[in-house]
Design a protein around this motif. Structure first.
Motif, PDB file in Angstrom:
ATOM      1  N   UNK A 158      49.678  55.115  38.996  1.00 42.30           N
ATOM      2  CA  UNK A 158      48.649  53.530  39.121  1.00 42.30           C
ATOM      3  C   UNK A 158      48.149  53.543  40.819  1.00 42.30           C
ATOM      4  N   UNK A 159      47.228  52.431  40.603  1.00 42.80           N
ATOM      5  CA  UNK A 159      46.721  51.824  42.014  1.00 42.80           C
ATOM      6  C   UNK A 159      46.558  50.067  41.684  1.00 42.80           C
ATOM      7  N   UNK A 160      47.179  49.011  42.048  1.00 43.90           N
ATOM      8  CA  UNK A 160      46.740  47.617  42.249  1.00 43.90           C
ATOM      9  C   UNK A 160      46.526  47.097  42.593  1.00 43.90           C
ATOM     10  N   UNK A 161      45.577  46.487  42.677  1.00 46.49           N
ATOM     11  CA  UNK A 161      44.763  45.448  43.730  1.00 46.49           C
ATOM     12  C   UNK A 161      45.900  44.020  43.800  1.00 46.49           C
ATOM     13  N   UNK A 162      46.317  43.830  44.842  1.00 42.33           N
ATOM     14  CA  UNK A 162      46.616  42.100  44.862  1.00 42.33           C
ATOM     15  C   UNK A 162      45.846  41.523  46.390  1.00 42.33           C
ATOM     16  N   UNK A 163      45.250  40.238  45.166  1.00 45.03           N
ATOM     17  CA  UNK A 163      44.343  39.404  45.980  1.00 45.03           C
ATOM     18  C   UNK A 163      44.934  38.129  46.469  1.00 45.03           C
ATOM     19  N   UNK A 164      44.213  37.161  47.309  1.00 45.62           N
ATOM     20  CA  UNK A 164      44.754  35.835  46.773  1.00 45.62           C
ATOM     21  C   UNK A 164      43.814  34.892  46.792  1.00 45.62           C
ATOM     22  N   UNK A 165      43.674  33.967  45.876  1.00 48.08           N
ATOM     23  CA  UNK A 165      42.481  32.692  45.807  1.00 48.08           C
ATOM     24  C   UNK A 165      43.566  31.220  45.643  1.00 48.08           C
ATOM     25  N   UNK A 166      42.692  30.145  46.072  1.00 51.13           N
ATOM     26  CA  UNK A 166      43.504  29.258  46.305  1.00 51.13           C
ATOM     27  C   UNK A 166      45.366  29.188  45.991  1.00 51.13           C
ATOM     28  N   UNK A 167      46.024  30.172  46.848  1.00 50.51           N
ATOM     29  CA  UNK A 167      47.035  30.274  47.145  1.00 50.51           C
ATOM     30  C   UNK A 167      47.756  30.375  45.813  1.00 50.51           C
ATOM     31  N   UNK A 168      47.234  31.335  45.417  1.00 47.98           N
ATOM     32  CA  UNK A 168      47.405  32.316  44.211  1.00 47.98           C
ATOM     33  C   UNK A 168      47.339  33.100  44.556  1.00 47.98           C
ATOM     34  N   UNK A 169      49.032  34.557  44.040  1.00 48.66           N
ATOM     35  CA  UNK A 169      48.267  35.551  44.186  1.00 48.66           C
ATOM     36  C   UNK A 169      48.474  36.318  43.213  1.00 48.66           C
ATOM     37  N   UNK A 170      47.135  37.714  42.816  1.00 56.95           N
ATOM     38  CA  UNK A 170      47.005  38.343  41.499  1.00 56.95           C
ATOM     39  C   UNK A 170      47.009  39.494  41.661  1.00 56.95           C
ATOM     40  N   UNK A 171      47.231  39.985  40.873  1.00 57.85           N
ATOM     41  CA  UNK A 171      47.752  41.524  40.894  1.00 57.85           C
ATOM     42  C   UNK A 171      46.551  42.113  39.742  1.00 57.85           C
ATOM     43  N   UNK A 172      46.286  43.682  40.058  1.00 54.96           N
ATOM     44  CA  UNK A 172      44.888  43.956  38.815  1.00 54.96           C
ATOM     45  C   UNK A 172      45.173  45.507  39.234  1.00 54.96           C
ATOM     46  N   UNK A 173      45.816  46.062  38.243  1.00 52.40           N
ATOM     47  CA  UNK A 173      45.936  47.371  37.818  1.00 52.40           C
ATOM     48  C   UNK A 173      44.429  47.900  37.874  1.00 52.40           C
ATOM     49  N   UNK A 174      44.354  49.337  38.106  1.00 52.94           N
ATOM     50  CA  UNK A 174      42.477  49.979  38.125  1.00 52.94           C
ATOM     51  C   UNK A 174      42.315  49.351  36.386  1.00 52.94           C
ATOM     52  N   UNK A 175      41.679  48.969  36.663  1.00 52.51           N
ATOM     53  CA  UNK A 175      40.328  48.947  35.323  1.00 52.51           C
ATOM     54  C   UNK A 175      40.991  47.688  34.408  1.00 52.51           C
ATOM     55  N   UNK A 176      42.036  47.110  34.061  1.00 48.71           N
ATOM     56  CA  UNK A 176      42.038  46.511  33.763  1.00 48.71           C
ATOM     57  C   UNK A 176      42.833  44.803  33.497  1.00 48.71           C
ATOM     58  N   UNK A 177      41.070  44.134  34.070  1.00 48.45           N
ATOM     59  CA  UNK A 177      41.487  42.901  34.706  1.00 48.45           C
ATOM     60  C   UNK A 177      42.625  42.640  35.477  1.00 48.45           C
ATOM     61  N   UNK A 178      42.576  40.728  35.963  1.00 52.94           N
ATOM     62  CA  UNK A 178      43.673  40.575  36.971  1.00 52.94           C
ATOM     63  C   UNK A 178      44.817  39.427  36.032  1.00 52.94           C
ATOM     64  N   UNK A 179      46.418  39.982  36.807  1.00 56.77           N
ATOM     65  CA  UNK A 179      47.251  39.145  36.087  1.00 56.77           C
ATOM     66  C   UNK A 179      47.537  38.172  36.943  1.00 56.77           C
ATOM     67  N   UNK A 180      47.660  36.376  37.149  1.00 56.48           N
ATOM     68  CA  UNK A 180      48.548  36.316  38.281  1.00 56.48           C
ATOM     69  C   UNK A 180      49.463  36.437  38.245  1.00 56.48           C
TER      70      UNK A 180
END
Length: 667
Positions: A508-530
């Motif tokens: 499993x690959x998880x992309x972690x991003x930061x936007x407007x001071x909020x973190x998000x996690x996005x497992x591959x092919x599954x959209x983003x979770x705050x």
């Protein structure tokens, strides 16, 4: 049926979180004022964002609707301080309902953004603004408001205390075609909540002296492949056997969840498996294959079909007269709820249940019958105290880690009290089971709406039994009570944890991003979770019982982490990089899997990715992760290519969380 990986969109045997976010930053327009009863329409650009200001008092329940005319929108609710309250996106078209409760008085903001940059028209309105109900029954009515009404697949809620139903109510519709409402008497598919019934069946046969939990499963199903080490019935019961997950493996061939899958295919999956995914009792990996096999064991040992055995040994002795096992796909269950998924163009689409799932799922039951099942926890009419003690004793892996899962049952805590719990999901049906043994109380919720959020289960428990529980502790409150926890994660630390993280153990690959001071996690092919930050080094995906733990070095850098979700899974940072068209060509060609008896074609795309074409004509797009590794959507979430001595590509290995290491050789 619950997944051990983070999932977003509704899928078979996985619990879908309803909170999805657009892929990139949006340009916000000046906020418009929105009042109760008012409908505001707008056109959303692909990189745009619209904000609506709503002035509210504290202690209010708010129900609203976004009608997605030609755009798939995400509605995010921000409190007067600008902090996110919740976000909603259940379907791509038609009305999406959102609801929240106000803690503080002031101006709340509804932020509307496009999902995956999809522009188009929509409207937004507030349907109800009223005080939060004081009584538990009223609170539950408000919690279920999004699933109530004549055009919505619904839900039934049962609350049990000392073996008696103290609250039972249906909401919405059991059957949209015939206008049949969901009632407290409606039978509903409970999905994986079936598993602790299957576990009870095995335990009853053990009490009869007809088998032992320590039996190798091949003693009862000798045609299963011998992997050179015993795989016991107990291993299958607590998901540590190492077999492939049938509902993650077969989709690699292009088969869809609604396709007919026979029960005997679980045996064939094991027969063709090249090697175990992990040695027995070394890894927890949620596994429906094992539970289908356990139902087969019950049949062979008892000499009865699984439905007949469960009826005679469990349901009838407890007076569960409206409970039965759905054994064949398409079998009619009188008085039951039909399952629905959101339609691509709005509304809902009727779907069938999974085929061949008996043992792993397939039980239909009612609120009153589940009250009788919970009463048995104390009475012990079926199984006795010994059976329940076995079911609720978490497994301990060979390495010493405790999984938090017993025999068909998760064991956790809520408000300082022990909670025995399981969730279930078929293609459309969603079910929550929670029993508090110290209170002799529990909650059962079952819906025929694939968009139903099971996170409401703990809220219903608190509504009815909050006086017997410790107060709910938010991360902020915890920090205030215990300064050692820290007030949260600093901006520098948030920046440090962004990037690509790989869980090699489950592919499993998880992309972690930061936007407007909020973190998000996005497992591959599954959209983003705050992500909800819970300390200076931890965060939890909103709506998912999981925690990401980052292991910071003294200088503030971080390259390792752990995903805790029923087990501890190591994560490492990876550096994703694009490849040239020439480099991509090295990975192209035809590949064949002996295990799946499947050939696929891998080609390079103009967009700089790889495309895997299945015999069905379906295509899966893979993006480069690192080295010879690529990532894509389910069921080819992670693909690792292999090279020969001359450096040329010879094979690839595919994984998608519950299933990993499926080999495709070049030919």
């Amino acid at each position: 049926m619950p997944s051990t990986s983070l999932r977003l969109r509704t899928a078979a045997l996985g619990l879908a979180a309803l909170i999805l976010f657009p892929a990139g930053p949006a340009r916000a327009q000046e906020a418009r004022t929105l009042r109760s009863g008012q409908v505001l329409s707008a056109t959303l650009e692909s990189d745009g964002a619209h904000e609506y200001a709503v002035t509210l008092d504290a202690g209010l329940f708010v129900l609203g609707r976004a009608d997605q005319v030609s755009a798939d929108v995400v509605v995010t609710v921000l409190d007067p301080q600008g902090d996110r309250v919740a976000a909603f996106d259940a379907s791509p078209r038609g009305p999406d309902v959102f609801q929240f409760e106000t803690k503080d008085a002031g101006t709340y903001t509804l932020r509307v953004t496009p999902f995956e940059d999809e522009a188009g028209d929509y409207s937004v309105e507030l349907l109800r603004v009223e005080p939060v109900a004081a009584e538990p029954s009223g609170r539950v009515d408000q919690m279920m408001a999004a699933y109530d009404g004549p055009g919505v697949p619904g839900v039934v809620v049962g609350v049990i205390r000392e073996g008696k139903l103290v609250f039972s109510r249906g909401y919405g519709m059991a059957n949209l075609s015939h206008g049949i409402p969901f009632t407290a008497e409606t039978a509903s598919n409970i999905g994986s909540v079936t598993k602790h019934f299957t576990a009870m069946g095995i335990l009853l046969l053990a009490q009869d002296g007809k088998l032992s939990l320590d039996d190798d499963v091949r003693e009862h199903i000798p045609e299963l492949k011998d992997f050179g080490t015993p795989i016991t019935l107990k291993h299958l019961l607590n998901h540590t056997g190492g077999y492939r997950e049938i509902y993650n493996l077969l989709p690699m061939t292009g088969r869809q969840p609604e396709d007919m899958i026979r029960r005997d295919e679980a045996i064939r999956v094991v027969q063709r498996q090249a090697e175990l995914q992990a040695a027995p009792n070394t890894e927890f990996n949620y596994n429906n294959t094992g539970y289908i096999l356990l139902a087969t064991v019950i049949e062979r040992v008892s000499g009865q079909t699984f439905p007949d055995f469960m009826r005679e040994r469990v349901f009838e002795p407890l007076g569960m007269d409206h409970t039965r096992v759905k054994y064949v796909q398409g079998e009619i269950i009188p008085g039951s709820a039909q399952g629905y998924v959101p339609g691509d163009e709005g509304g809902y689409r009727q779907v069938r249940d999974l085929g061949g799932s008996a043992g792993a799922g397939g039980i239909y039951t009612t609120a009153a019958d589940m009250a009788r099942w919970m009463a048995n926890w104390k009475d012990g009419t079926v199984g006795g105290a010994a059976a329940y003690a076995a079911m609720t004793t978490p497994a301990v892996l060979a390495g010493g880690d405790t999984t938090g899962y017993g025999l068909g049952m998760s064991v956790t805590k809520i408000g300082g009290r022990t909670l025995y719990t399981h969730t279930g999901g078929d293609i459309a049906h969603r079910t929550y089971f929670g029993y508090l043994p110290e209170l002799e109380a529990g909650v059962w919720i079952s819906s025929n709406n694939a968009a139903f959020s099971l996170g409401v289960g703990s809220r219903v428990i608190r509504a009815f039994f909050g006086d017997d529980l410790e107060p709910e502790t938010t991360a902020a409150a915890q920090a205030a009570e215990d300064p050692a926890q820290g007030a949260g994660m600093s901006g520098e630390r948030m920046e440090a944890v962004t990037g690509s993280w790989m869980a090699d153990a489950i592919g499993l690959r998880i992309e972690v991003s930061l936007e407007d001071g909020e973190l998000y996690a996005e497992p591959t092919g599954q959209g983003r979770l705050p992500l909800v930050v819970t300390s200076d080094s931890t965060a939890s995906p909103e709506g998912v019982e999981a925690t990401l733990v980052w292991h910071f070095e003294a200088d503030g850098t971080v390259d390792t982490a752990t995903l805790v979700q029923g087990q501890s899974i190591a994560l490492r940072r990876i550096e994703a990089e694009p490849l040239t068209r020439e480099a991509l060509e090295a990975f192209t060609g035809r590949f064949f899997s002996d295990e799946l008896e499947l050939g696929v074609e891998v080609s390079a795309t103009e967009e700089g990715s790889l495309s895997v074409e299945l015999p069905t004509g379906d295509r899966v797009e893979l993006t480069h992760a690192e080295g010879d590794a690529f990532a894509g959507p389910f069921p080819y979430a992670n693909v690792a290519f292999q090279r020969g001595e001359d450096g040329s590509i010879t094979a690839f290995s595919a994984a998608n969380g519950r299933t990993k290491g499926v080999l495709f050789r070049r030919w």
